[in-house]
Write a protein that holds these residues in place. Sequence first.
Motif, PDB file in Angstrom:
ATOM      1  N   SER A 179       0.840  -1.207   0.000  1.00 51.52           N
ATOM      2  CA  SER A 179       0.000   0.000   0.000  1.00 51.52           C
ATOM      3  C   SER A 179       0.872   1.253   0.000  1.00 51.52           C
ATOM      4  N   MET A 180       2.025   1.182   0.695  1.00 58.05           N
ATOM      5  CA  MET A 180       2.950   2.312   0.721  1.00 58.05           C
ATOM      6  C   MET A 180       3.519   2.579  -0.674  1.00 58.05           C
ATOM      7  N   GLY A 181       3.729   1.507  -1.432  1.00 54.85           N
ATOM      8  CA  GLY A 181       4.286   1.646  -2.774  1.00 54.85           C
ATOM      9  C   GLY A 181       3.288   2.127  -3.809  1.00 54.85           C
ATOM     10  N   ILE A 182       2.015   1.828  -3.593  1.00 55.10           N
ATOM     11  CA  ILE A 182       0.983   2.185  -4.584  1.00 55.10           C
ATOM     12  C   ILE A 182       0.462   3.613  -4.395  1.00 55.10           C
ATOM     13  N   THR A 183       0.283   4.047  -3.133  1.00 57.10           N
ATOM     14  CA  THR A 183      -0.327   5.354  -2.840  1.00 57.10           C
ATOM     15  C   THR A 183       0.351   6.542  -3.528  1.00 57.10           C
ATOM     16  N   PRO A 184       1.700   6.612  -3.623  1.00 56.79           N
ATOM     17  CA  PRO A 184       2.315   7.791  -4.245  1.00 56.79           C
ATOM     18  C   PRO A 184       1.843   8.102  -5.664  1.00 56.79           C
ATOM     19  N   PHE A 185       1.333   7.081  -6.373  1.00 55.83           N
ATOM     20  CA  PHE A 185       0.891   7.313  -7.745  1.00 55.83           C
ATOM     21  C   PHE A 185      -0.430   8.090  -7.822  1.00 55.83           C
ATOM     22  N   PHE A 186      -1.078   8.280  -6.667  1.00 59.18           N
ATOM     23  CA  PHE A 186      -2.314   9.070  -6.617  1.00 59.18           C
ATOM     24  C   PHE A 186      -2.049  10.466  -6.039  1.00 59.18           C
ATOM     25  N   VAL A 187      -0.780  10.770  -5.820  1.00 57.74           N
ATOM     26  CA  VAL A 187      -0.402  12.061  -5.223  1.00 57.74           C
ATOM     27  C   VAL A 187       0.346  12.869  -6.271  1.00 57.74           C
ATOM     28  N   GLU A 188       0.076  14.171  -6.327  1.00 57.59           N
ATOM     29  CA  GLU A 188       0.769  15.023  -7.288  1.00 57.59           C
ATOM     30  C   GLU A 188       2.021  15.635  -6.675  1.00 57.59           C
ATOM     31  N   ASN A 189       2.940  16.053  -7.535  1.00 61.84           N
ATOM     32  CA  ASN A 189       4.173  16.770  -7.147  1.00 61.84           C
ATOM     33  C   ASN A 189       5.168  15.931  -6.348  1.00 61.84           C
ATOM     34  N   VAL A 190       5.100  14.598  -6.464  1.00 64.70           N
ATOM     35  CA  VAL A 190       6.056  13.743  -5.733  1.00 64.70           C
ATOM     36  C   VAL A 190       6.743  12.763  -6.696  1.00 64.70           C
ATOM     37  N   SER A 191       7.264  13.287  -7.803  1.00 64.08           N
ATOM     38  CA  SER A 191       7.810  12.419  -8.853  1.00 64.08           C
ATOM     39  C   SER A 191       8.995  11.574  -8.379  1.00 64.08           C
ATOM     40  N   GLU A 192       9.867  12.158  -7.508  1.00 61.76           N
ATOM     41  CA  GLU A 192      11.015  11.390  -7.009  1.00 61.76           C
ATOM     42  C   GLU A 192      10.543  10.201  -6.170  1.00 61.76           C
ATOM     43  N   LEU A 193       9.537  10.464  -5.340  1.00 63.17           N
ATOM     44  CA  LEU A 193       8.968   9.398  -4.509  1.00 63.17           C
ATOM     45  C   LEU A 193       8.328   8.324  -5.385  1.00 63.17           C
ATOM     46  N   GLN A 194       7.678   8.735  -6.468  1.00 66.92           N
ATOM     47  CA  GLN A 194       7.035   7.771  -7.369  1.00 66.92           C
ATOM     48  C   GLN A 194       8.070   6.839  -8.008  1.00 66.92           C
ATOM     49  N   LEU A 195       9.245   7.381  -8.341  1.00 70.62           N
ATOM     50  CA  LEU A 195      10.318   6.546  -8.902  1.00 70.62           C
ATOM     51  C   LEU A 195      10.771   5.494  -7.890  1.00 70.62           C
ATOM     52  N   CYS A 196      10.905   5.924  -6.617  1.00 70.68           N
ATOM     53  CA  CYS A 196      11.282   4.981  -5.548  1.00 70.68           C
ATOM     54  C   CYS A 196      10.184   3.953  -5.333  1.00 70.68           C
ATOM     55  N   ALA A 197       8.924   4.398  -5.457  1.00 66.82           N
ATOM     56  CA  ALA A 197       7.778   3.503  -5.267  1.00 66.82           C
ATOM     57  C   ALA A 197       7.711   2.444  -6.368  1.00 66.82           C
ATOM     58  N   ILE A 198       8.142   2.800  -7.581  1.00 70.94           N
ATOM     59  CA  ILE A 198       8.168   1.825  -8.681  1.00 70.94           C
ATOM     60  C   ILE A 198       9.105   0.672  -8.310  1.00 70.94           C
ATOM     61  N   LYS A 199      10.278   1.030  -7.746  1.00 72.95           N
ATOM     62  CA  LYS A 199      11.236   0.006  -7.298  1.00 72.95           C
ATOM     63  C   LYS A 199      10.617  -0.893  -6.239  1.00 72.95           C
ATOM     64  N   LEU A 200       9.877  -0.246  -5.320  1.00 79.08           N
ATOM     65  CA  LEU A 200       9.271  -0.990  -4.209  1.00 79.08           C
ATOM     66  C   LEU A 200       8.194  -1.951  -4.713  1.00 79.08           C
ATOM     67  N   VAL A 201       7.317  -1.455  -5.571  1.00 81.73           N
ATOM     68  CA  VAL A 201       6.227  -2.283  -6.117  1.00 81.73           C
ATOM     69  C   VAL A 201       6.796  -3.437  -6.947  1.00 81.73           C
ATOM     70  N   THR A 202       7.864  -3.151  -7.702  1.00 82.98           N
ATOM     71  CA  THR A 202       8.512  -4.195  -8.518  1.00 82.98           C
ATOM     72  C   THR A 202       9.091  -5.284  -7.612  1.00 82.98           C
ATOM     73  N   ALA A 203       9.727  -4.852  -6.505  1.00 85.32           N
ATOM     74  CA  ALA A 203      10.310  -5.819  -5.569  1.00 85.32           C
ATOM     75  C   ALA A 203       9.225  -6.693  -4.934  1.00 85.32           C
ATOM     76  N   VAL A 204       8.067  -6.097  -4.632  1.00 81.36           N
ATOM     77  CA  VAL A 204       6.941  -6.858  -4.051  1.00 81.36           C
ATOM     78  C   VAL A 204       6.421  -7.870  -5.076  1.00 81.36           C
ATOM     79  N   SER A 205       6.285  -7.431  -6.332  1.00 79.64           N
ATOM     80  CA  SER A 205       5.728  -8.324  -7.362  1.00 79.64           C
ATOM     81  C   SER A 205       6.676  -9.476  -7.704  1.00 79.64           C
ATOM     82  N   ASP A 206       7.960  -9.280  -7.418  1.00 76.33           N
ATOM     83  CA  ASP A 206       8.945 -10.340  -7.707  1.00 76.33           C
ATOM     84  C   ASP A 206       9.014 -11.409  -6.600  1.00 76.33           C
ATOM     85  N   LEU A 207       8.305 -11.174  -5.488  1.00 77.92           N
ATOM     86  CA  LEU A 207       8.372 -12.131  -4.376  1.00 77.92           C
ATOM     87  C   LEU A 207       7.705 -13.456  -4.738  1.00 77.92           C
TER      88      LEU A 207
END
Length: 207
Positions: A179-207
């Motif tokens: 949920s921490m990795g998905i929420t940033p994509f619904f928030v504006e003006n946090v592009s750096e955080l969204q890039l980090c969240a992509i890494k996080l979501v990818t790591a979760v999906s690879d489990l």
Amino acid sequence: LSELGSESAKIKAMGIMDKLSTDKTVKVLNILEKNIQDGSKLSTLLNHNNDTEDEERLWRDLIMERVTKSADACLTAINIMTSPNMPKAVYIEDVIERVIQYTKFHLQNTLYPQYDPVYRVDPHGGGVLSSKAKRAKCSTHKQRVIVMLYNKVCDIVSSLSELLEIQLLTDTTILQVSSMGITPFFVENVSELQLCAIKLVTAVSDL
């Protein structure tokens, strides 16, 4: 703690963290957990009560100091855990959960409201301000301390994705991280955080 955070990042990069005594490292992690806990549920938003503006700002500065200190403790703990060849003893579940709890709370209650007005609560009790016009009127000026905290939290989110590749976490923890990795994509003006969240979501999906 700020120095400890930057020094732990250097030691991690050098790949020599595993040379430290396991007992001492575990002891450090338990002390860090107390420091993370100290700022994990502190609200940094001004509450506009009967205090004078100066008193309110002073109070907020004190709280931000504690919140920033806790962010440094999170970074140090996660730098230790994501260093190469670390013993199993350093992956302390309580510390990992505390880092996630801190990050989720301050994303939701400190950073999102600062970066996206849709997440701000109306001080007059009208609930969350959700008009698109609020976004348009948003000032892009941010306090230095907020930008600093934002950068630290981005580093924590990024490092959590490394931790997922190293250590198996409980299902409950994985759900929180997702949920921490998905929420940033619904928030504006946090592009750096969204890039980090992509890494996080990818790591979760690879489990």
